[in-house]
Design a protein around this motif. Structure first.
Motif, PDB file in Angstrom:
ATOM      1  N   ARG A 333      37.506  40.643  39.732  1.00  0.00           N
ATOM      2  CA  ARG A 333      36.588  39.724  39.076  1.00  0.00           C
ATOM      3  C   ARG A 333      36.708  38.361  39.750  1.00  0.00           C
ATOM      4  O   ARG A 333      37.707  37.657  39.594  1.00  0.00           O
ATOM      5  N   MET A 334      35.664  37.980  40.476  1.00  0.00           N
ATOM      6  CA  MET A 334      35.691  36.754  41.271  1.00  0.00           C
ATOM      7  C   MET A 334      35.234  35.521  40.498  1.00  0.00           C
ATOM      8  O   MET A 334      35.456  34.395  40.944  1.00  0.00           O
ATOM      9  N   PRO A 339      41.368  27.884  43.618  1.00  0.00           N
ATOM     10  CA  PRO A 339      40.215  27.472  44.424  1.00  0.00           C
ATOM     11  C   PRO A 339      39.558  28.689  45.073  1.00  0.00           C
ATOM     12  O   PRO A 339      40.244  29.631  45.469  1.00  0.00           O
ATOM     13  N   TYR A 340      38.235  28.673  45.177  1.00  0.00           N
ATOM     14  CA  TYR A 340      37.551  29.836  45.744  1.00  0.00           C
ATOM     15  C   TYR A 340      37.798  29.975  47.242  1.00  0.00           C
ATOM     16  O   TYR A 340      37.478  31.001  47.835  1.00  0.00           O
ATOM     17  N   GLN A 341      38.412  28.952  47.843  1.00  0.00           N
ATOM     18  CA  GLN A 341      38.801  29.080  49.254  1.00  0.00           C
ATOM     19  C   GLN A 341      39.859  30.169  49.444  1.00  0.00           C
ATOM     20  O   GLN A 341      40.096  30.628  50.565  1.00  0.00           O
ATOM     21  N   LEU A 386      23.893  33.845  40.185  1.00  0.00           N
ATOM     22  CA  LEU A 386      23.937  33.970  41.637  1.00  0.00           C
ATOM     23  C   LEU A 386      24.134  32.621  42.318  1.00  0.00           C
ATOM     24  O   LEU A 386      24.728  32.536  43.395  1.00  0.00           O
ATOM     25  N   GLU A 387      23.633  31.554  41.682  1.00  0.00           N
ATOM     26  CA  GLU A 387      23.746  30.229  42.280  1.00  0.00           C
ATOM     27  C   GLU A 387      25.193  29.768  42.418  1.00  0.00           C
ATOM     28  O   GLU A 387      25.497  28.841  43.174  1.00  0.00           O
ATOM     29  N   GLU A 388      26.104  30.398  41.683  1.00  0.00           N
ATOM     30  CA  GLU A 388      27.505  29.999  41.723  1.00  0.00           C
ATOM     31  C   GLU A 388      28.271  30.653  42.868  1.00  0.00           C
ATOM     32  O   GLU A 388      29.436  30.339  43.099  1.00  0.00           O
ATOM     33  N   LEU A 389      27.631  31.576  43.579  1.00  0.00           N
ATOM     34  CA  LEU A 389      28.292  32.218  44.714  1.00  0.00           C
ATOM     35  C   LEU A 389      28.394  31.252  45.886  1.00  0.00           C
ATOM     36  O   LEU A 389      27.491  30.453  46.133  1.00  0.00           O
ATOM     37  N   THR A 390      29.497  31.334  46.617  1.00  0.00           N
ATOM     38  CA  THR A 390      29.717  30.476  47.778  1.00  0.00           C
ATOM     39  C   THR A 390      29.907  31.339  49.021  1.00  0.00           C
ATOM     40  O   THR A 390      30.023  32.569  48.946  1.00  0.00           O
ATOM     41  N   GLU A 455      45.795  34.296  41.583  1.00  0.00           N
ATOM     42  CA  GLU A 455      45.215  33.444  42.626  1.00  0.00           C
ATOM     43  C   GLU A 455      43.881  33.984  43.138  1.00  0.00           C
ATOM     44  O   GLU A 455      43.134  33.267  43.807  1.00  0.00           O
ATOM     45  N   CYS A 456      43.586  35.245  42.819  1.00  0.00           N
ATOM     46  CA  CYS A 456      42.409  35.902  43.393  1.00  0.00           C
ATOM     47  C   CYS A 456      41.392  36.364  42.363  1.00  0.00           C
ATOM     48  O   CYS A 456      40.242  36.643  42.714  1.00  0.00           O
ATOM     49  N   SER A 457      41.796  36.491  41.116  1.00  0.00           N
ATOM     50  CA  SER A 457      40.926  37.143  40.145  1.00  0.00           C
ATOM     51  C   SER A 457      41.083  36.506  38.775  1.00  0.00           C
ATOM     52  O   SER A 457      42.201  36.165  38.362  1.00  0.00           O
TER      53      SER A 457
END
Length: 494
Positions: A333-334, A339-341, A386-390, A455-457
Motif C-alpha cells: 500500500r503506497m 518520504p515517497y522518495q 491519481l493526482e497524488e501519484l509521483t 518505511e515503504c508501506s
C-alpha cells in the motif's frame, strides 16, 4: 496471536468522486451499429448494407438504420427504466466489466418485506445512511450496529455498497460484497435496502430520527435537515423527520480503551436511544444512523472480519487459487508513504526478498496486491486520487516490472501479466472496491504472504485482517482449497 494496525481515513464525503475518469457507462451509435457474422466481424456505418444482402439505395439504407436505431433506443429505455427515484439507485446485476463477468449471483427476487412479532421480525429499524471508513474497517463498524440492533430488538437495514464503502447513496446491494449468513447465525433480523424502500413506501410517512454517532466534535455544527436529506439521498423516501430532533451521541474520550469504558459507552448509547421519544412517549420507527465512530463499543468475540464475502466471490477465488498453484502474495500500500522518495529503494529491496523466497520455497508465481493503478485507471483505494501519484511511485513499479514477472487479479482475468499493458475500458461501471476484496482474498490464500515495512508501506487494517485470517485458516484447517502455508506474514526489509 492477533494483528492490529491503526488505519483511519476520518470523516470522508458520502460519495467519493473520481477525478480521473467517468464511471458512467456510455452507449454510442457505434455500439448500436455493431454487427458480426460467425466468421468475421464487420462494423456497419449508416451507409453499409448487412453482409450477404444485395446493395440497396443509400436513402433506403439510412431509413432502415434510423428505424432500427429508434427501436433499439426504445428497447433500451424499457430495459433501463426503474421504479426507484433518481437519488436512490439499486441494482442486482453485475457491473459490465470483464473483472466480474459471468460471476455475479443471479438476481435475488424477494417477496414483499413484512414484519411483526408473529414473524419474529421487529417493525422498528436501524438504517445506516453512512458508515465511516473503507470496507476492511467498515465491516467492523457495521457489525457494531448489527449487535446494537439486536440489543434494541430492531431490524437491521443492509445499506448499499460501492468503492469499498457502505451508504444509502451507492448503487449496488449489500450482496454485491457480502454474505448474510453471519447475520443469520447471530440471529440478527435484517432487510435489504431495496426491500425496505418498498416497505416504507407502502406504509408512508414513517417516523424517523437522524442519529449521529459522533467521531469528531465538529461534525454536527453546520447540520441542517435539508442538507442531510440531500447528502444522504433520502429525498424520495417516505420518512417523517418532523417528530424527532436529531440525536448526537458523543462518548467520552478514550471510550474504547477498556472493557469497563466500552460497557459504559454501550449503556450510554442504549439509554440515549430508548429515552428519545415523541409526545406520545414512543421511540421512532427508524433510526437513520450516520456512523462515524472509529472504535468499537460493544464486545465481540470474533477477531477477524465479522462478515463473510458473498459465495460467488469465494467461488471465483477458489477457482483461481486451484488453477494457480503455490504463489507468493505481496501487499504494497503506497498511499501516504513518507518520504515517497523511499519507494524506488523499497522496490529494489522487495525484489531481493522475492528472489530469495522464490528460490528457498521453490515458488515461481508472484501476485501483487497494491493500491497503485496497475491498469492506468483507478488507484485500488477509495481514499487516494491519481493526482497524488509521483514519479517515485511510477519508478518503483517500473523497477518491479523490469525485474520480476508479476500477476494481479486483472492480469489473471485477461490472461496476461502485470508486466504487459493492462486496461479496463472507461466506458464500463468499474468498482475498485470489488477488486480490493479479490486482492485481500488472494493474499489470504497465498502460500507465502509478504507485506511492506513502515518505511515503504502505509499501516493498514487490510494487512492485519489478512494475517489474522491466514492464522485462523492455518490453525483450524478451514481452507477449502488445500494449500501449504509457508508463513503467516513477513515483511521485506528496507
Amino acid at each position: 496471536m492477533g494483528y492490529s494496525e491503526k488505519d483511519s481515513d476520518g470523516a470522508l464525503p458520502l460519495i467519493k468522486k473520481f477525478k480521473s475518469k467517468s464511471l458512467a457507462p456510455r452507449i454510442t451509435t457505434q455500439h448500436l451499429l455493431s454487427y458480426s457474422t460467425p466468421n468475421s466481424a464487420t462494423t456497419l456505418s449508416p451507409s453499409t448494407p448487412f453482409p450477404g444482402t444485395p446493395r440497396v439505395s443509400r436513402r433506403c439504407t439510412r431509413l432502415f438504420v434510423l428505424f432500427s436505431l429508434l427501436l433499439t433506443v426504445l428497447a433500451l429505455a424499457a430495459l433501463t427504466s426503474s421504479t426507484f427515484p433518481s437519488d436512490f439507485q439499486t441494482t442486482v446485476s453485475t457491473p459490465d466489466v470483464y473483472l466480474t463477468e459471468a460471476m455475479e449471483p443471479e438476481p435475488e427476487i424477494h417477496p414483499p418485506f413484512e414484519c411483526g412479532e408473529d414473524l419474529g421480525i421487529p417493525c422498528k429499524f436501524i438504517f445506516p445512511t453512512f458508515i465511516a471508513e473503507q470496507e476492511s474497517k467498515g465491516i467492523q463498524h457495521f457489525w457494531q450496529l448489527a449487535m446494537l440492533a439486536k440489543q434494541l430488538n430492531r431490524t437491521m437495514v443492509l445499506p448499499n455498497t460501492f468503492t469499498s464503502r457502505m451508504s444509502t447513496c451507492y448503487q449496488y446491494p449489500f450482496s454485491h460484497y457480502f454474505s448474510v449468513e453471519t447475520l443469520k447465525a447471530a440471529d440478527v433480523p435484517f432487510v435489504y435496502m431495496s426491500d425496505f424502500y418498498d416497505w416504507v413506501g407502502r406504509q408512508g410517512d414513517v417516523p424517523a430520527q437522524p442519529v449521529l454517532f459522533q467521531g469528531r466534535a465538529d461534525l454536527h455544527s453546520t447540520w441542517s435537515k435539508r442538507k442531510y436529506v440531500k447528502t444522504s439521498c433520502l429525498g424520495n423516501w417516505q420518512f417523517n423527520l418532523d417528530e424527532y430532533e436529531r440525536l448526537v451521541l458523543s462518548p467520552d474520550k478514550g471510550y474504547w480503551r477498556t472493557p469497563e469504558s466500552r460497557a459504559n459507552t454501550n449503556k450510554y448509547i442504549v439509554d440515549s436511544l430508548t429515552n428519545s421519544v415523541n409526545a406520545e412517549g414512543e421511540t421512532p420507527t427508524v433510526y437513520l444512523v450516520e456512523y462515524r465512530f472509529l472504535y468499537r463499543f460493544i464486545e465481540v468475540e470474533r477477531t477477524s472480519a465479522p462478515l463473510n464475502y458473498h459465495p460467488y466471490i469465494q467461488k471465483k477465488v477458489d477457482n483461481v487459487v486451484a488453477s494457480l498453484g503455490p504463489f507468493i502474495a505481496v501487499h504494497w500500500r503506497m498511499e501516504t508513504v513518507t518520504p515517497y522518495q523511499n519507494l524506488p529503494r523499497c522496490a529494489e529491496n522487495l525484489i531481493r526478498s522475492l528472489k530469495r523466497i522464490s528460490e528457498a520455497e521453490n515458488i515461481k508465481t508472484i501476485y501483487l496486491a497494491t493500491d497503485y493503478p496497475l491498469e492506468d485507471l483507478y488507484p485500488h483505494s477509495g481514499s487516494w486520487d491519481l493526482e497524488e501519484l509521483t514519479d517515485y511511485h511510477h519508478n518503483a513499479i517500473r523497477i518491479m516490472k523490469s525485474n520480476v514477472q508479476l500477476e494481479s487479479w486483472i492480469s489473471l482475468e485477461q490472461g496476461r501479466h502485470v508486466n504487459d499493458t493492462l486496461s479496463i475500458t472507461t466506458e464500463q461501471d468499474f468498482d475498485p472496491g470489488l477488486l480490493g476484496i479479490f486482492d485481500k482474498m488472494m493474499c489470504t490464500r497465498a502460500s507465502y504472504f509478504l507485506a511492506g515495512p513502515p518505511e515503504c508501506s502505509r499501516a493498514s487494517s487490510f494487512t492485519a485482517q489478512i494475517a489474522n485470517t491466514r492464522e485462523q485458516l492455518q490453525s483450524n484447517g478451514l481452507d477449502k482449497v488445500a494449500l501449504e502455508y509457508r508463513n503467516i506474514m513477513d515483511r521485506w526489509s528496507f
